[in-house]
Design an enzyme around this catalytic site. Structure first.
Site, PDB file in Angstrom:
ATOM      1  N   GLU A   1      52.292  29.225  32.322  1.00 53.89           N
ATOM      2  CA  GLU A   1      50.909  29.329  32.835  1.00 53.89           C
ATOM      3  C   GLU A   1      50.592  28.077  33.642  1.00 53.89           C
ATOM      4  O   GLU A   1      50.768  26.962  33.158  1.00 53.89           O
ATOM      5  CB  GLU A   1      49.926  29.507  31.679  1.00 53.89           C
ATOM      6  N   LYS A   2      50.097  28.277  34.849  1.00 51.90           N
ATOM      7  CA  LYS A   2      49.849  27.131  35.725  1.00 51.90           C
ATOM      8  C   LYS A   2      48.481  26.504  35.494  1.00 51.90           C
ATOM      9  O   LYS A   2      48.215  25.392  35.930  1.00 51.90           O
ATOM     10  CB  LYS A   2      49.986  27.551  37.194  1.00 51.90           C
TER      11      LYS A   2
ATOM     12  N   LEU B   1      45.318  28.740  29.584  1.00 56.81           N
ATOM     13  CA  LEU B   1      45.650  29.982  28.883  1.00 56.81           C
ATOM     14  C   LEU B   1      44.403  30.861  28.812  1.00 56.81           C
ATOM     15  O   LEU B   1      43.282  30.349  28.763  1.00 56.81           O
ATOM     16  CB  LEU B   1      46.147  29.664  27.463  1.00 56.81           C
ATOM     17  N   GLY B   2      44.610  32.172  28.790  1.00 61.47           N
ATOM     18  CA  GLY B   2      43.459  33.076  28.750  1.00 61.47           C
ATOM     19  C   GLY B   2      43.181  33.705  30.097  1.00 61.47           C
ATOM     20  O   GLY B   2      42.498  34.731  30.183  1.00 61.47           O
TER      21      GLY B   2
ATOM     22  N   CYS C   1      40.224  36.452  32.467  1.00 63.54           N
ATOM     23  CA  CYS C   1      39.327  37.039  31.460  1.00 63.54           C
ATOM     24  C   CYS C   1      38.585  35.958  30.666  1.00 63.54           C
ATOM     25  O   CYS C   1      37.355  35.964  30.593  1.00 63.54           O
ATOM     26  CB  CYS C   1      40.151  37.920  30.535  1.00 63.54           C
TER      27      CYS C   1
ATOM     28  N   LYS D   1      29.999  37.706  30.098  1.00 62.76           N
ATOM     29  CA  LYS D   1      29.231  38.310  28.998  1.00 62.76           C
ATOM     30  C   LYS D   1      28.377  37.268  28.285  1.00 62.76           C
ATOM     31  O   LYS D   1      27.318  37.585  27.746  1.00 62.76           O
ATOM     32  CB  LYS D   1      30.173  38.989  27.998  1.00 62.76           C
TER      33      LYS D   1
ATOM     34  N   GLY E   1      28.345  46.479  44.933  1.00 62.09           N
ATOM     35  CA  GLY E   1      27.623  47.049  43.782  1.00 62.09           C
ATOM     36  C   GLY E   1      28.564  47.701  42.785  1.00 62.09           C
ATOM     37  O   GLY E   1      28.220  48.715  42.186  1.00 62.09           O
TER      38      GLY E   1
ATOM     39  N   ALA F   1      41.049  43.962  31.113  1.00 65.04           N
ATOM     40  CA  ALA F   1      41.824  43.138  30.187  1.00 65.04           C
ATOM     41  C   ALA F   1      42.547  44.012  29.161  1.00 65.04           C
ATOM     42  O   ALA F   1      43.725  43.802  28.855  1.00 65.04           O
ATOM     43  CB  ALA F   1      40.898  42.146  29.493  1.00 65.04           C
TER      44      ALA F   1
ATOM     45  N   HIS G   1      22.731  57.124   9.411  1.00 64.52           N
ATOM     46  CA  HIS G   1      21.333  57.261   9.839  1.00 64.52           C
ATOM     47  C   HIS G   1      20.501  56.115   9.283  1.00 64.52           C
ATOM     48  O   HIS G   1      20.649  55.784   8.108  1.00 64.52           O
ATOM     49  CB  HIS G   1      20.764  58.589   9.349  1.00 64.52           C
TER      50      HIS G   1
HETATM   51  C1  LIG Z   1      33.465  38.369  36.408  1.00 63.33           C
HETATM   52  C2  LIG Z   1      34.513  39.247  35.779  1.00 63.33           C
HETATM   53  C3  LIG Z   1      34.174  40.016  34.683  1.00 63.33           C
HETATM   54  C4  LIG Z   1      35.137  40.824  34.084  1.00 63.33           C
HETATM   55  N1  LIG Z   1      34.754  41.564  33.009  1.00 63.33           N
HETATM   56  C5  LIG Z   1      35.669  42.331  32.385  1.00 63.33           C
HETATM   57  C6  LIG Z   1      35.317  43.055  31.220  1.00 63.33           C
HETATM   58  O1  LIG Z   1      34.176  43.015  30.756  1.00 63.33           O
HETATM   59  N2  LIG Z   1      36.269  43.799  30.606  1.00 63.33           N
HETATM   60  C7  LIG Z   1      37.546  43.869  31.094  1.00 63.33           C
HETATM   61  O2  LIG Z   1      38.374  44.558  30.504  1.00 63.33           O
HETATM   62  N3  LIG Z   1      37.901  43.200  32.209  1.00 63.33           N
HETATM   63  C8  LIG Z   1      37.001  42.435  32.854  1.00 63.33           C
HETATM   64  N4  LIG Z   1      37.368  41.724  33.961  1.00 63.33           N
HETATM   65  C9  LIG Z   1      38.748  41.875  34.465  1.00 63.33           C
HETATM   66  C10 LIG Z   1      39.733  41.045  33.647  1.00 63.33           C
HETATM   67  O3  LIG Z   1      39.342  39.687  33.686  1.00 63.33           O
HETATM   68  C11 LIG Z   1      41.135  41.218  34.216  1.00 63.33           C
HETATM   69  O4  LIG Z   1      41.453  42.592  34.258  1.00 63.33           O
HETATM   70  C12 LIG Z   1      42.153  40.504  33.362  1.00 63.33           C
HETATM   71  O5  LIG Z   1      41.893  39.138  33.267  1.00 63.33           O
HETATM   72  C13 LIG Z   1      43.571  40.706  33.955  1.00 63.33           C
HETATM   73  O6  LIG Z   1      44.495  40.086  33.125  1.00 63.33           O
HETATM   74  P1  LIG Z   1      45.903  39.604  33.683  1.00 63.33           P
HETATM   75  O7  LIG Z   1      46.600  38.970  32.522  1.00 63.33           O
HETATM   76  O8  LIG Z   1      46.579  40.696  34.382  1.00 63.33           O
HETATM   77  O9  LIG Z   1      45.580  38.523  34.799  1.00 63.33           O
HETATM   78  P2  LIG Z   1      44.700  37.206  34.798  1.00 63.33           P
HETATM   79  O10 LIG Z   1      43.699  37.217  33.727  1.00 63.33           O
HETATM   80  O11 LIG Z   1      44.249  37.029  36.198  1.00 63.33           O
HETATM   81  O12 LIG Z   1      45.732  36.061  34.415  1.00 63.33           O
HETATM   82  C14 LIG Z   1      46.805  35.725  35.229  1.00 63.33           C
HETATM   83  C15 LIG Z   1      47.237  34.317  34.898  1.00 63.33           C
HETATM   84  O13 LIG Z   1      48.447  34.035  35.581  1.00 63.33           O
HETATM   85  C16 LIG Z   1      48.433  32.692  36.045  1.00 63.33           C
HETATM   86  N5  LIG Z   1      49.405  32.604  37.133  1.00 63.33           N
HETATM   87  C17 LIG Z   1      49.372  33.245  38.326  1.00 63.33           C
HETATM   88  N6  LIG Z   1      50.507  32.999  39.020  1.00 63.33           N
HETATM   89  C18 LIG Z   1      51.261  32.178  38.249  1.00 63.33           C
HETATM   90  C19 LIG Z   1      52.540  31.604  38.403  1.00 63.33           C
HETATM   91  N7  LIG Z   1      53.303  31.868  39.475  1.00 63.33           N
HETATM   92  N8  LIG Z   1      52.981  30.778  37.433  1.00 63.33           N
HETATM   93  C20 LIG Z   1      52.243  30.538  36.320  1.00 63.33           C
HETATM   94  N9  LIG Z   1      51.035  31.088  36.103  1.00 63.33           N
HETATM   95  C21 LIG Z   1      50.562  31.908  37.057  1.00 63.33           C
HETATM   96  C22 LIG Z   1      46.985  32.471  36.448  1.00 63.33           C
HETATM   97  O14 LIG Z   1      46.664  31.094  36.440  1.00 63.33           O
HETATM   98  C23 LIG Z   1      46.245  33.250  35.353  1.00 63.33           C
HETATM   99  O15 LIG Z   1      45.922  32.423  34.270  1.00 63.33           O
HETATM  100  C24 LIG Z   1      36.453  40.878  34.584  1.00 63.33           C
HETATM  101  C25 LIG Z   1      36.807  40.099  35.687  1.00 63.33           C
HETATM  102  C26 LIG Z   1      35.854  39.293  36.272  1.00 63.33           C
HETATM  103  C27 LIG Z   1      36.252  38.452  37.457  1.00 63.33           C
END
Ligand SMILES: Cc1cc2nc3c(=O)[nH]c(=O)nc-3n(C[C@H](O)[C@H](O)[C@H](O)COP(=O)(O)OP(=O)(O)OC[C@H]3O[C@@H](n4cnc5c(N)ncnc54)[C@H](O)[C@@H]3O)c2cc1C
Length: 466
Positions: A34-35, A38-39, A42, A51, A180, A316, A445
């Site tokens: 992870e660059k 963590l997390g 999301c 939220k 929207g 997520a 209920h």
């Molecule tokens: C404002 C907002 C609200 C949201 N609300 C919701 C919600 O209520 N419910 C829901 O289900 N989803 C929600 N989402 C969407 C959700 O955040 C994403 O679907 C989810 O985070 C995707 O997970 P992921 O692991 O695929 O990618 P990401 O969470 O984007 O994580 C990818 C990670 O990879 C790392 N990375 C990238 N390239 C490299 C590399 N080459 N080397 C090392 N590390 C790297 C990044 O730094 C990042 O930490 C929301 C998104 C936003 C922006």
């Protein structure tokens, strides 16, 4: 540190950390690259902070209406710096929790940018300046997504994407939300409830496209009551900054709105930019998604991709499901592919929206004959007690040859705490249960979830609360 693993995961967001922790719990030796924090999106820039802001907005709403409950509280004031600090504490706690779980399960975390080369070799440009080369028997690409931008709206000053909005320590007096969709509507709802004058600028004919029309109409009516100005079918052209840190957004046919902040919320693009991939069979589509099959396999043997990086719902929990699918697959357990048309969806604006399965129009467009049941929260006792009577439960069931309601195809909810109420509907849709079967189940209920039970009951042709 070891340099060869059963599994190397690139990206520590919901897809990546879920894959790493789930695989470790199955006894695999795992490296997680992870660059950043963590997390991923999301925890740090998405679901959780957004939220947390929405909850502050909910508290403000409750205080604004406390006199209805006989509680005098004076006029509510907002100290958004406190909101920001509270949100940051929640985020830090959860991020720390993932780090602790990685440690507990002996997942080796590499802090740096990981790029994949031939033979499942991952080179990590470490954040501390060093580099590491590790190999995985299997590799999962989970590098997620980043906000999309639009021409003439570069980030900076009043122009923000979700990344910058979530760092605000004050509530802008006037906000334009461009887009929207779900994320845009969550921000619009937050700021309107906190007292901002909000304008939504949406290019399509309606906000929340893809939602069941009855559900979307409830949100639109409620947003209008919050004095959110919803402008649909308008394209933004550019903006002219002013001297006081705000800007005037130009849209449509010569129209404009002067605001203090602009939230560009026009979707997210997959982020494969730093994955390398030279010398591998991993393909990236024209739209930037890593191409996978229904088991999340890329074109390179034993290399998978999951989460926002692939062309599946950007949620997520979909990332979690894909993580589990992949780990089960690489363990040879023969998992079923994710059924993307039945995943749960949730939008946490006020009123909340939650659904699983197709809406009424989508079924009709697919040529499926349906029977529909709808019940409003305004007659639900718990909704009256909590003072949140907007909204409805809508169930879409397949029509049996005799005209009665059969299999539950879609459950669509809008109203109080529906994101917490969807699980029964989600289960019904995915269990392929019939209306008659679900109507047998008893709801407590008084409860908001009684409305789901009543809607099912009425679809059996009999009820007592219809
Ligand atoms: C404002 C907002 C609200 C949201 N609300 C919701 C919600 O209520 N419910 C829901 O289900 N989803 C929600 N989402 C969407 C959700 O955040 C994403 O679907 C989810 O985070 C995707 O997970 P992921 O692991 O695929 O990618 P990401 O969470 O984007 O994580 C990818 C990670 O990879 C790392 N990375 C990238 N390239 C490299 C590399 N080459 N080397 C090392 N590390 C790297 C990044 O730094 C990042 O930490 C929301 C998104 C936003 C922006």
């Amino acid at each position: 540190m070891s340099d060869s693993f059963d599994l190397v995961v690139i990206g520590g967001g919901p897809g990546g950390y879920a894959a790493a922790l789930y695989a470790a719990s199955a006894g695999l030796q795992v490296a997680l690259v992870e660059k950043d924090a963590l997390g991923g999106t999301c925890l740090n820039r998405g679901c959780i902070p957004a939220k947390a802001f929405l909850e502050t907005a909910a508290v403000k709403r409750h205080v604004d209406h406390s006199a209805d409950f006989g509680i005098g509280s004076g006029e509510a004031t907002v100290d958004f710096a406190v909101t920001q600090a509270r949100k940051q504490k929640i985020v830090a706690g959860l991020v720390g929790g993932i780090a602790a779980m990685c440690k507990g399960r002996k997942v080796e975390v590499f802090n740096g940018v990981g790029s994949l080369g031939a033979d499942r070799t991952v080179t990590v440009a470490m954040n501390d300046g060093g580099s590491a080369t590790i190999t995985g028997e299997h590799v999962i690409l989970a590098s997620g997504s980043v906000p999309r931008l639009i021409p003439n709206f570069e980030r900076g000053g009043p122009i923000m994407t979700s990344d910058e909005v979530l760092d605000l320590d004050h509530v802008p007096a006037r906000v334009a939300v461009i887009g929207g969709g779900a994320i845009g509507c969550e921000f619009a709802s937050t700021f309107a409830d906190l007292g901002s004058q909000v304008t939504i600028l949406e290019g399509l004919p309606k906000i929340l496209p893809g939602l069941d029309a009855d559900v979307a109409n409830v949100v639109v009516r409620s947003f209008k009551k919050k004095r959110i100005d919803i402008r649909t079918g308008v394209m933004v052209n550019g903006h002219t900054p002013n001297d006081s840190g705000g800007t005037t957004v130009h849209f449509g046919d010569g129209e404009s709105v002067e605001v203090d902040a602009v939230v560009v919320s026009v979707g997210r693009r997959p982020f494969a930019d730093q994955l390398g991939l030279e010398g591998t069979g991993v393909q990236v589509s024209e739209r930037g998604f890593v191409v996978v099959d229904e088991l999340c396999r890329t074109g390179e043997p034993n290399v998978y991709a999951i989460g926002d990086l692939i062309d599946t719902p950007q949620l997520a929990h979909v990332g979690y499901a894909e993580a589990i699918l992949v780990v089960k697959h690489l363990l040879g357990e023969g998992p079923m592919p994710v059924m993307y048309d039945r995943v749960p969806w949730a939008i946490y604006c006020h009123p909340e929206v939650a659904w699983a399965g197709p809406g009424e129009d989508a079924c009709k467009e697919a040529g499926i004959d349906v029977v529909v049941g709808k019940h409003p929260y305004k007659f639900n006792s718990r909704a009256q007690i909590v003072g949140e009577t907007e909204g409805m439960v809508k169930v879409v069931a397949r029509k049996n040859p005799d005209g009665s309601a059969g299999q539950v195809l879609g459950v669509h909810m809008v109203g109080p705490w529906v994101t917490e109420q969807l699980s029964g509907g989600y289960l019904a849709v995915n269990w392929e249960a019939t209306v008659d079967e679900v109507a047998e189940f008893i709801q407590p209920h008084p409860s908001l979830s009684e409305l789901f039970g009543e809607t099912m009951l009425s679809l059996t042709g009999r009820d007592f609360n219809g």
